[in-house]
Design a protein around this motif. Structure first.
Motif, PDB file in Angstrom:
ATOM      1  N   TYR A  31      51.294 -16.086  52.620  1.00 17.85           N
ATOM      2  CA  TYR A  31      50.751 -15.096  51.704  1.00 17.85           C
ATOM      3  C   TYR A  31      51.153 -13.715  52.214  1.00 17.85           C
ATOM      4  CZ  TYR A  31      47.774 -18.650  49.479  1.00 17.85           C
ATOM      5  OH  TYR A  31      47.308 -19.742  48.799  1.00 17.85           O
ATOM      6  N   ARG A  32      52.305 -13.252  51.806  1.00 21.60           N
ATOM      7  CA  ARG A  32      52.848 -11.989  52.321  1.00 21.60           C
ATOM      8  C   ARG A  32      52.595 -10.807  51.385  1.00 21.60           C
ATOM      9  NH1 ARG A  32      56.975 -14.069  55.695  1.00 21.60           N
ATOM     10  NH2 ARG A  32      55.879 -15.585  57.028  1.00 21.60           N
ATOM     11  N   SER A  33      52.713 -11.018  50.083  1.00 23.28           N
ATOM     12  CA  SER A  33      52.593  -9.911  49.144  1.00 23.28           C
ATOM     13  C   SER A  33      51.126  -9.554  48.917  1.00 23.28           C
ATOM     14  CB  SER A  33      53.237 -10.280  47.803  1.00 23.28           C
ATOM     15  OG  SER A  33      52.496 -11.285  47.143  1.00 23.28           O
ATOM     16  N   ARG A  34      50.893  -8.328  48.465  1.00 18.90           N
ATOM     17  CA  ARG A  34      49.528  -7.885  48.164  1.00 18.90           C
ATOM     18  C   ARG A  34      48.929  -8.738  47.058  1.00 18.90           C
ATOM     19  NH1 ARG A  34      45.757  -3.873  48.219  1.00 18.90           N
ATOM     20  NH2 ARG A  34      44.831  -3.259  46.220  1.00 18.90           N
ATOM     21  N   ASP A  50      49.483 -11.915  46.393  1.00 19.45           N
ATOM     22  CA  ASP A  50      49.058 -13.197  46.953  1.00 19.45           C
ATOM     23  C   ASP A  50      47.768 -13.048  47.753  1.00 19.45           C
ATOM     24  OD1 ASP A  50      51.104 -14.622  45.839  1.00 19.45           O
ATOM     25  OD2 ASP A  50      52.364 -14.631  47.631  1.00 19.45           O
ATOM     26  N   GLN A  51      47.687 -11.987  48.543  1.00 20.74           N
ATOM     27  CA  GLN A  51      46.512 -11.780  49.378  1.00 20.74           C
ATOM     28  C   GLN A  51      45.267 -11.506  48.545  1.00 20.74           C
ATOM     29  OE1 GLN A  51      47.642  -8.696  52.109  1.00 20.74           O
ATOM     30  NE2 GLN A  51      49.057 -10.000  53.245  1.00 20.74           N
ATOM     31  N   LEU A  52      45.415 -10.689  47.480  1.00 20.73           N
ATOM     32  CA  LEU A  52      44.284 -10.429  46.600  1.00 20.73           C
ATOM     33  C   LEU A  52      43.845 -11.699  45.876  1.00 20.73           C
ATOM     34  CD1 LEU A  52      45.101  -6.957  44.969  1.00 20.73           C
ATOM     35  CD2 LEU A  52      43.245  -7.495  46.547  1.00 20.73           C
ATOM     36  N   SER A  53      44.825 -12.513  45.485  1.00 18.23           N
ATOM     37  CA  SER A  53      44.507 -13.766  44.802  1.00 18.23           C
ATOM     38  C   SER A  53      43.715 -14.688  45.724  1.00 18.23           C
ATOM     39  CB  SER A  53      45.797 -14.455  44.341  1.00 18.23           C
ATOM     40  OG  SER A  53      45.513 -15.707  43.769  1.00 18.23           O
ATOM     41  N   TYR A  54      44.131 -14.788  46.982  1.00 15.41           N
ATOM     42  CA  TYR A  54      43.423 -15.645  47.932  1.00 15.41           C
ATOM     43  C   TYR A  54      42.014 -15.108  48.189  1.00 15.41           C
ATOM     44  CZ  TYR A  54      42.069 -17.954  52.257  1.00 15.41           C
ATOM     45  OH  TYR A  54      41.371 -18.667  53.198  1.00 15.41           O
ATOM     46  N   ARG A  55      41.879 -13.809  48.391  1.00 16.40           N
ATOM     47  CA  ARG A  55      40.568 -13.240  48.702  1.00 16.40           C
ATOM     48  C   ARG A  55      39.623 -13.301  47.506  1.00 16.40           C
ATOM     49  NH1 ARG A  55      43.277  -8.455  52.322  1.00 16.40           N
ATOM     50  NH2 ARG A  55      43.526  -9.727  54.198  1.00 16.40           N
ATOM     51  N   ALA A  56      40.190 -13.326  46.301  1.00 17.81           N
ATOM     52  CA  ALA A  56      39.346 -13.542  45.124  1.00 17.81           C
ATOM     53  C   ALA A  56      38.839 -14.975  45.088  1.00 17.81           C
ATOM     54  CB  ALA A  56      40.132 -13.231  43.851  1.00 17.81           C
ATOM     55  N   ASP A  57      39.684 -15.912  45.491  1.00 16.15           N
ATOM     56  CA  ASP A  57      39.298 -17.324  45.484  1.00 16.15           C
ATOM     57  C   ASP A  57      38.367 -17.681  46.635  1.00 16.15           C
ATOM     58  OD1 ASP A  57      40.765 -17.773  43.229  1.00 16.15           O
ATOM     59  OD2 ASP A  57      42.286 -19.042  44.153  1.00 16.15           O
ATOM     60  N   VAL A  58      38.484 -16.941  47.766  1.00 10.00           N
ATOM     61  CA  VAL A  58      37.712 -17.283  48.972  1.00 10.00           C
ATOM     62  C   VAL A  58      36.993 -16.033  49.488  1.00 10.00           C
ATOM     63  CG1 VAL A  58      37.811 -18.425  51.225  1.00 10.00           C
ATOM     64  CG2 VAL A  58      39.520 -18.969  49.501  1.00 10.00           C
TER      65      VAL A  58
END
Length: 340
Positions: free
Chosen positions: A93-96, A98-106
């Motif tokens: 998860y390198r791009s912003r 991807d990171q925002l998507s992960y932090r929204a999910d978790v």
């Protein structure tokens, strides 16, 4: 794609754990110069969390529970090991985006309901900010409607009145429910709940535990419930992991672990905090040693200094989790498997 292919894809997606930790390790450097040492907060931890599952992670203070939560939340990077979310390695998860998507999910719900909300803003601020950041497709009116929905979903009503209050106008339990509402605004798949009821009165803890179970049912969300309270873990969790000095020492279905503990540390925990619903007998009478040293630890079981069942092998070889019952594992050299 044919119907057969579609059915196979659905089967494969449900077979993949929602989240998987593999050999997860986190060390911290402490001290300066020649006195610099390495603190082993988490060492070689493996576990999975399934969809719509509540997994409890229990242990005493300093065992590494909150470090695991921060690793999963992306606050810390692992020293080694990997975290996979829906089959994808978190290290990719390198791009912003991807990171925002992960932090929204978790997302994460914190321990202290009194400092996790900004006292300068109304309750609506945090929920609306989460919606604007993680769900940009929603318009202004849609965000307000969704904010009211998630606030009502966590048991606070009327939502319109609650949204216009300041944190100081809410009780501790209400503030913690707002923390869950902020997490729920992301449309999460997994909520990391780091001791969310430990600072609340006993009389209102049960309401928060029931809320977690209800959100699992109504919203389809999974939970990693971090706690030092065995009774609350038993009440709400499907599976229980016991952590000691950076290692997961026992894991399995909650009732199996508590009714038939395999690791001496689990036995001691149950002896210290008996469950009034069922008499749990332990074979160990008390604690015989000092807390573990996790700064530059030597090989061997980290519980050996406190364990009255320790043998020579415990001082030389670090035990690994092994299956001792149905979906029940323990990291102990002297633990006996269930009879055949």
């Amino acid at each position: 794609m044919t119907s057969v292919d579609a059915e196979q894809a659905v089967t494969e997606s449900t077979a993949v754990p929602l989240l998987e930790a593999m050999e997860l390790t986190r060390h911290f450097r402490v001290g300066r110069g020649f006195s610099r040492q390495l603190l082993h907060a988490v060492d070689d931890v493996n576990f999975t969390i399934g969809r719509q599952e509540i997994v409890a992670l229990a242990g005493e203070s300093g065992s590494g529970k909150s470090t695991i939560a921060r690793l999963l939340a992306g606050v810390y990077r692992p020293t080694s090991g990997e975290i996979r979310y829906q089959g994808r390695a978190m290290s990719t998860y390198r791009s912003r985006k991807d990171q925002l998507s992960y932090r929204a999910d978790v997302p994460m719900v914190f321990q202290d309901p009194f400092s996790s909300l900004n006292p300068a803003f109304r309750v609506s601020h945090g929920v609306l900010r989460s919606l604007k950041l993680h769900r940009p497709e929603l318009g202004r009116q849609q965000r307000f409607a969704e904010a009211e929905r998630v606030i009502e979903a966590v048991g606070l009503s009327p939502a319109g009145d609650i949204m216009h209050r300041y944190p100081y106008e809410l009780s501790g339990g209400q503030r913690q429910r707002i923390g869950f509402a902020q997490a729920l605004a992301h449309k999460p798949k997994l909520i990391l709940a780091d001791e969310p009821v430990s600072m609340l009165d006993v009389s209102i803890r049960i309401g928060l535990l029931n809320l977690m179970a209800e959100l699992r049912r109504s919203e389809g969300v999974s939970f990693l419930y971090i706690t030092h309270d065995i009774a609350s873990a038993r009440y709400v969790a499907d599976r229980l992991m016991i952590m000691y000095a950076g290692h997961v020492v026992e894991t399995g279905p909650t009732e199996s672990v508590l009714q038939n503990p395999k690791h001496p540390y689990t036995d001691l925990l149950l002896g210290a905090v008996p469950d009034p619903r069922a008499p749990l007998t332990t074979g160990i009478e008390g604690d015989t040693g000092e807390p573990p040293k996790v700064i530059n630890p030597t090989p061997g079981c980290r519980f050996r200094g406190r364990c009255p069942l320790a043998v020579d092998r415990c001082h030389q070889e670090t035990p690994v989790l092994r299956t001792l019952g149905t979906n029940h594992q323990a990291a102990c050299h002297v633990a006996e498997p269930d009879p055949g």
